[in-house]
Design a protein around this motif. Structure first.
Motif, PDB file in Angstrom:
ATOM      1  N   GLU A 249      -5.358  -8.712   5.067  1.00 27.29           N
ATOM      2  CA  GLU A 249      -4.644  -8.235   3.879  1.00 27.29           C
ATOM      3  C   GLU A 249      -3.294  -8.913   3.729  1.00 27.29           C
ATOM      4  O   GLU A 249      -2.802  -9.116   2.622  1.00 27.29           O
TER       5      GLU A 249
ATOM      6  N   ASN B 112       0.818  -1.216   0.000  1.00 24.56           N
ATOM      7  CA  ASN B 112       0.000   0.000   0.000  1.00 24.56           C
ATOM      8  C   ASN B 112       0.851   1.266   0.000  1.00 24.56           C
ATOM      9  O   ASN B 112       0.369   2.333   0.365  1.00 24.56           O
TER      10      ASN B 112
ATOM     11  N   LEU C 130      -0.226  -3.667   7.383  1.00 17.61           N
ATOM     12  CA  LEU C 130      -1.294  -4.426   6.747  1.00 17.61           C
ATOM     13  C   LEU C 130      -2.173  -5.077   7.814  1.00 17.61           C
ATOM     14  O   LEU C 130      -1.668  -5.596   8.822  1.00 17.61           O
TER      15      LEU C 130
END
Length: 441
Positions: A246, A236, A242
């Motif tokens: 995820e 990301n 995360l």
């Protein structure tokens, strides 16, 4: 000459008979003038937006090296990391699990036994029966991205670079490469440096300068630290940690492959690493990979273009601490490894065939890719969300049926589309499209 005369006389006789029959009122020979000439089949064209893409490095990549790995389409590298090959019974166990390549071996291993068993070896030492030569492991992490002098020491042996805080990873690999046998295929594995920590320029230098075949090991299912902002947060843009859902996701193994393929520029094969046990010491965040997780991680890597699979075969925690997970540990991992390796072997000619980009457009929570082999389109898809979901596939090349490989079911294709359900984040479906469709390549 006699044969030609006889043939000519025979034709003349038939013509005379035909003329006589017509004149005498007998039944005439059929009139063929009204039957249209057989037209050639029209050339098949591929739909706009579909493109053939060769596998990274090309199908004949290994042939350029001495004592090379096979270029036979039926061979797809399925390796195990840092094993010993000392006894026939243990090598037989590895073969039974579907392994065909040893990637790094203990120095006392018997390479003649490896070769007699029909396997291949890529050790860190020179050997006449080796099919490659391995450089230092994860040098990007312990040597760093730089050209400072190297002391010749490895982690745990003292200072590595000169001066101590300098970065000498490039020097390490360059010196190890210089020791490789002439003409040998050189392999190296990297880690969190090239995937998370180093700049793209430094990472690209590692990936492109020193070896012929490359891999990187990110253990998304078991690493206690990989979900951090400074590691897996690279997915990301390193803006936050995360979430577990995820992070602990099979699709992230495909992300790692894509990261290395991008750095390599498609010029060389990228192999994928998948852990087969519990590769970290016990802690609340360290776990043991499960069979379904392992299979999904392998297929995510293959969907994203991995040209080989390497299993990390060591457990430093969990219920089965060993250096030989696939030989020693009970549970669901060995059956999963054996089953997925069997699939890889059966589909090796497809995996060695070109991608057919644009042939199948997926809508829904999946990653997918298409291949063209022997006139048929194959679509491989794996969930990219923890809960899975329903996905639809729009086919550009036609077809009436999607045969779901190894699941004993088929799905009808209607108006160029079929739909399937992915039960969770570890679900993978493999399809062969039947029914006459073709992209015309």
């Amino acid at each position: 000459m006699k044969g030609r005369v006889k043939a000519a006389l025979g034709v003349l006789a038939l013509l005379c008979l035909a003329a006589t029959a017509t004149i005498s009122g007998a039944t005439p020979l059929p009139d063929l003038t009204g039957i249209p000439a057989r037209q050639p089949e029209p050339a098949r064209t591929h739909p706009p937006g579909t493109t053939l893409r060769e596998v990274d490095g090309g199908t004949a990549f290994y042939a350029r090296f001495s004592n090379a790995l096979p270029t036979d389409p039926g061979y797809f590298p399925v390796g195990v990391w840092f094993e010993s090959a000392l006894e026939k019974d243990y090598v037989a166990k590895d073969l039974a699990a579907g392994l065909n390549t040893y990637v790094v071996l203990t120095p006392d291993s018997d390479l003649a036994l490896v070769r007699r068993s029909g396997m291949y070896a890529i050790p860190t030492f020179q050997a006449s029966l080796a099919s490659g030569y391995a450089l230092g492991d994860e040098v990007d992490m312990w040597g760093g991205g730089g050209d400072a002098p190297w002391t010749g020491k490895y982690p745990g042996e003292g200072d590595i670079c000169v001066p101590e805080q300098a970065k000498c990873g490039f020097t390490v690999q360059q010196q190890l490469r210089a020791a490789a046998p002439p003409g040998a295929m050189v392999y190296a594995n990297y880690g969190k440096g090239v995937t998370f920590w180093l700049s793209d320029e430094q990472s690209q230098a590692f990936i492109r300068r020193f070896q012929d075949v490359v891999s990187a090991d990110n253990y998304w299912f078991t690493d206690p630290n990989i979900c951090a902002k400074t590691e897996g947060g690279a997915i990301n843009g390193n803006v936050r940690d995360l979430d577990p859902e995820e992070c602990r996701l099979a699709a992230n193994y495909g992300w790692t492959v894509e990261r290395i393929r991008k750095l390599a520029g498609g010029a060389a094969p990228v192999w994928a690493f998948v852990e087969a046990g519990h590769p970290f010491e016990d802690s609340p965040a360290a776990t043991t990979i499960t069979g379904p997780q392992l299979r999904a991680a392998v297929w995510s890597s293959l969907i994203h273009g991995a040209r080989g699979i390497v299993y990390f075969n060591h457990s430093f925690g969990g219920d089965c601490v060993t250096q030989h997970v696939l030989r020693d540990c009970p549970g669901d991992v060995l059956p999963a490894v054996t089953a997925v390796n069997k699939q890889i072997k059966e589909l090796a000619p497809v995996l060695n065939s070109p991608f057919l980009d644009g042939a199948a457009t997926a809508t829904g929570p999946v990653d997918s890719s298409a291949r063209l082999h022997d006139g048929k389109v194959y679509v491989f898809a794996g969930a990219n969300r923890p809960s899975g979901g329903q996905a639809s596939f729009r086919l550009a090349c036609g077809g009436t049926t999607a045969v779901v490989i190894d699941e004993n079911r088929t799905i009808p294709v209607s108006d160029g589309t079929f739909t399937d359900t992915f039960a969770d984040g570890n679900t993978v479906h493999l399809y062969r499209i039947e029914g006459g469709g073709s992209c015309g390549f």
